[in-house]
Each structure stands twice: as C-alpha cells, then as structure tokens.
Design a protein around this motif. Sequence first.
Motif, PDB file in Angstrom:
ATOM      1  N   VAL A  86      -3.295  -2.882   7.767  1.00 59.47           N
ATOM      2  CA  VAL A  86      -2.542  -2.522   6.559  1.00 59.47           C
ATOM      3  C   VAL A  86      -3.144  -3.208   5.337  1.00 59.47           C
ATOM      4  CG1 VAL A  86      -0.281  -2.452   5.457  1.00 59.47           C
ATOM      5  CG2 VAL A  86      -0.441  -2.346   7.952  1.00 59.47           C
ATOM      6  N   ILE A  87      -3.356  -4.512   5.432  1.00 58.88           N
ATOM      7  CA  ILE A  87      -3.875  -5.269   4.282  1.00 58.88           C
ATOM      8  C   ILE A  87      -5.241  -4.734   3.861  1.00 58.88           C
ATOM      9  CG2 ILE A  87      -4.708  -7.545   3.541  1.00 58.88           C
ATOM     10  CD1 ILE A  87      -2.466  -8.757   5.326  1.00 58.88           C
ATOM     11  N   GLU A  88      -6.094  -4.463   4.813  1.00 62.40           N
ATOM     12  CA  GLU A  88      -7.451  -4.004   4.507  1.00 62.40           C
ATOM     13  C   GLU A  88      -7.463  -2.624   3.849  1.00 62.40           C
ATOM     14  OE1 GLU A  88     -11.632  -2.963   6.866  1.00 62.40           O
ATOM     15  OE2 GLU A  88     -10.018  -4.034   7.895  1.00 62.40           O
ATOM     16  N   ASN A  89      -6.508  -1.782   4.210  1.00 59.03           N
ATOM     17  CA  ASN A  89      -6.571  -0.378   3.784  1.00 59.03           C
ATOM     18  C   ASN A  89      -5.491   0.044   2.796  1.00 59.03           C
ATOM     19  OD1 ASN A  89      -8.760   0.882   5.626  1.00 59.03           O
ATOM     20  ND2 ASN A  89      -7.498  -0.320   7.037  1.00 59.03           N
ATOM     21  N   PHE A  90      -4.558  -0.826   2.462  1.00 60.28           N
ATOM     22  CA  PHE A  90      -3.425  -0.411   1.646  1.00 60.28           C
ATOM     23  C   PHE A  90      -3.863   0.210   0.317  1.00 60.28           C
ATOM     24  CE2 PHE A  90      -0.310  -1.389  -1.718  1.00 60.28           C
ATOM     25  CZ  PHE A  90       0.673  -0.504  -1.302  1.00 60.28           C
ATOM     26  N   SER A  91      -3.329   1.383   0.064  1.00 60.76           N
ATOM     27  CA  SER A  91      -3.467   2.085  -1.221  1.00 60.76           C
ATOM     28  C   SER A  91      -4.910   2.432  -1.578  1.00 60.76           C
ATOM     29  CB  SER A  91      -2.824   1.247  -2.342  1.00 60.76           C
ATOM     30  OG  SER A  91      -2.490   2.053  -3.437  1.00 60.76           O
ATOM     31  N   LYS A  92      -5.746   2.570  -0.550  1.00 60.12           N
ATOM     32  CA  LYS A  92      -7.140   2.952  -0.797  1.00 60.12           C
ATOM     33  C   LYS A  92      -7.340   4.434  -0.494  1.00 60.12           C
ATOM     34  CE  LYS A  92      -8.965  -1.686  -0.142  1.00 60.12           C
ATOM     35  NZ  LYS A  92      -9.829  -2.575   0.653  1.00 60.12           N
ATOM     36  N   PHE A  93      -8.379   4.996  -1.064  1.00 58.28           N
ATOM     37  CA  PHE A  93      -8.645   6.435  -0.897  1.00 58.28           C
ATOM     38  C   PHE A  93      -8.761   6.795   0.581  1.00 58.28           C
ATOM     39  CE2 PHE A  93     -11.495  10.105  -0.549  1.00 58.28           C
ATOM     40  CZ  PHE A  93     -10.788  11.021  -1.314  1.00 58.28           C
ATOM     41  N   GLY A  94      -7.998   7.811   0.988  1.00 58.91           N
ATOM     42  CA  GLY A  94      -8.045   8.273   2.367  1.00 58.91           C
ATOM     43  C   GLY A  94      -7.209   7.474   3.334  1.00 58.91           C
ATOM     44  N   SER A  95      -6.567   6.400   2.876  1.00 58.64           N
ATOM     45  CA  SER A  95      -5.792   5.560   3.776  1.00 58.64           C
ATOM     46  C   SER A  95      -4.451   6.206   4.108  1.00 58.64           C
ATOM     47  CB  SER A  95      -5.539   4.190   3.131  1.00 58.64           C
ATOM     48  OG  SER A  95      -4.643   3.424   3.930  1.00 58.64           O
ATOM     49  N   LYS A  96      -3.967   5.960   5.316  1.00 59.08           N
ATOM     50  CA  LYS A  96      -2.622   6.409   5.680  1.00 59.08           C
ATOM     51  C   LYS A  96      -1.561   5.432   5.198  1.00 59.08           C
ATOM     52  CE  LYS A  96      -3.373   4.473  10.319  1.00 59.08           C
ATOM     53  NZ  LYS A  96      -3.481   4.802  11.766  1.00 59.08           N
ATOM     54  N   TYR A  97      -1.992   4.244   4.783  1.00 61.28           N
ATOM     55  CA  TYR A  97      -1.054   3.246   4.254  1.00 61.28           C
ATOM     56  C   TYR A  97      -0.940   3.421   2.749  1.00 61.28           C
ATOM     57  CZ  TYR A  97      -1.730   1.264   8.877  1.00 61.28           C
ATOM     58  OH  TYR A  97      -1.800   1.088  10.238  1.00 61.28           O
ATOM     59  N   ILE A  98      -0.227   4.483   2.363  1.00 59.41           N
ATOM     60  CA  ILE A  98      -0.126   4.844   0.952  1.00 59.41           C
ATOM     61  C   ILE A  98       1.015   4.094   0.283  1.00 59.41           C
ATOM     62  CG2 ILE A  98      -1.220   7.080   1.309  1.00 59.41           C
ATOM     63  CD1 ILE A  98       1.545   8.347   1.446  1.00 59.41           C
ATOM     64  N   GLY A  99       1.193   4.333  -1.005  1.00 60.46           N
ATOM     65  CA  GLY A  99       2.131   3.545  -1.807  1.00 60.46           C
ATOM     66  C   GLY A  99       3.589   3.924  -1.695  1.00 60.46           C
ATOM     67  N   HIS A 100       3.917   4.858  -0.808  1.00 57.93           N
ATOM     68  CA  HIS A 100       5.300   5.195  -0.474  1.00 57.93           C
ATOM     69  C   HIS A 100       5.350   5.484   1.021  1.00 57.93           C
ATOM     70  CE1 HIS A 100       5.588   5.735  -4.836  1.00 57.93           C
ATOM     71  NE2 HIS A 100       6.890   5.611  -4.693  1.00 57.93           N
ATOM     72  N   PRO A 101       6.516   5.378   1.661  1.00 50.95           N
ATOM     73  CA  PRO A 101       6.587   5.589   3.111  1.00 50.95           C
ATOM     74  C   PRO A 101       6.012   6.929   3.550  1.00 50.95           C
ATOM     75  CG  PRO A 101       8.607   4.581   2.340  1.00 50.95           C
ATOM     76  CD  PRO A 101       7.810   4.909   1.112  1.00 50.95           C
TER      77      PRO A 101
END
Length: 274
Positions: A86-101
């Motif tokens: 999560v920390i590595e990928n949060f809010s990055k392009f193509g990530s599933k850990y986006i800025g809303h649930p």
Amino acid sequence: MADLKTMSYDLRKNVIDMIVEGKGGHIGGDMSVIDTLIALYFGVMNISPENQDDPDRDRFVMSKGHCVEALYAVLAKKGFFPIEEVIENFSKFGSKYIGHPNNKLPGIEMNSGSLGHGLPVSVGMALAGKMDGRTYRVYTVMGDGELAEGSVWEGAMAAAHYKLDNLCAVVDRNRLQISGGTEEVMAHDDLHERFGSFGWHVIDVKNGNDIDSLLAAFEEAKGVKGRPSVVIANTVKGCGSAVMEDKAGWHHKVPTPEEYAQIIKDFAERKEAL
C-alpha cells in the motif's frame, strides 16, 4: 486494550508514510477517524480475510471515503493486503490503492467518497439483512461536514421507519471541513437532538479518539432493539501531533520533511506515554 492504543500510533505512521509516498491524501480526517476504525475492526465487527465471503459477515461502509488511507492501514493490519504494498503504490498511476475506497480490493464492500451516499447504501444493506434473516450488522462512518447532504437525512428517516437495529452509524465529529469550521460552513446545532428527532438511538462519545469509550459505545448500540443507533464521536482533526491538531489546513496536506520528522516524533512520544 493497550495493544490497540499502541497500534493506533503505528497505523498513524503508516498513514503518514502513504501520504508522503503518494504525494497526497486527507491526513487530518485520517487522524481523527483511525481510532474508530481500529475499535470496529479489532474489537467489534465479525469480519476478516477468512470470512470475507460469508453472507453473515458484518458490513462496513467508509462513507467519508476521502479518508481511505486510514482504512487501508487498518485493513492491512487485519491481513487483507500487505502494508508495504500500500505505502509503495498509494495514489500512483495504475495503482489499485486509489484515493477513495475501491471494492476491487479485498475487505472493501463498496466504492465510496461521493459524500452522502454511505448511510443510504448502509440502510439498504441492513434492510436486506433483515429481509434475508441474516445475523450481520452494518456500520458506516460519516464526516460531520458530510451531514449537509440531504441524502443523509433521507437515509436516516428510512432507517428509523424500518426499525433497523442492525445498523450503526458513526459521525466523525471533528468540527472541521475543507473550507473551515462546520458550524460556520453549515451549522449542525445539536446532533444528538437532531438524530433523536429522526427516531435514532444516539450515543455521545466525549472523546472520540479514546478506544475504550468507542468500544463501550458500540457495545451499547448492539443492545438497542427496534431502531438504528448513531455514535457521535467527538474527535480532533489531525489527532496525534500538535503539528496537525485542530487545524483546517491539514484537511488535505502533505507534510514537509521537517513536519514529517516532528509528527513521527510526536507519535513516538505519545505511544511511549501509554
């Protein structure tokens, strides 16, 4: 209980690391609501990676979805996915850990963040549980600024009408929103009286960042029959560090390296003092 309180500062650090790495996030609300999430996931709800497909699992809806970072931290601690990922990928392009649930992730019931939707959807989930004879409970967390949405009160009316005693809402009452104080933007007056007038059982938690008090409130809600319950959790925006606490400017802010160092220091000191 000591473990949960210690955990709250570890998870706060995870949230800060997410936001720094992702270069964005709703840090102030994360800090005010994370204790509620810890109480629910580790002391109240019947939900885990092992039973996430069980039709009798409890349901949780993060209506204030912009504070997803706190939810990700708690779900990771619960074992739904690795916190490092999560920390590595949060809010990055193509990530599933986006800025809303994102309900493509395990442990998340619905996409949320369009404010005012969480309570009405939770009413539907709770009503479905009643109709199907299920034992699950439904919990949803709303921000206090969110209560300006009319759909919240339509949902509140329906929940009382259908006597949904399997539904418990939480208001993260930190009294600040993106544009300033809630009482200046859109005054709520007495929320206890307002929810009570809609037919809800209302539980006031004086210190909504105290896990003991939150657990007692949720236990009370479980015993209520014939109507829904709401926990009004009086929290502090940015709770955990004087750098952020009770400051509207930290609604959506990335700490500088200097601020980060002080915030982490504050977390460590408060954790040590437990």
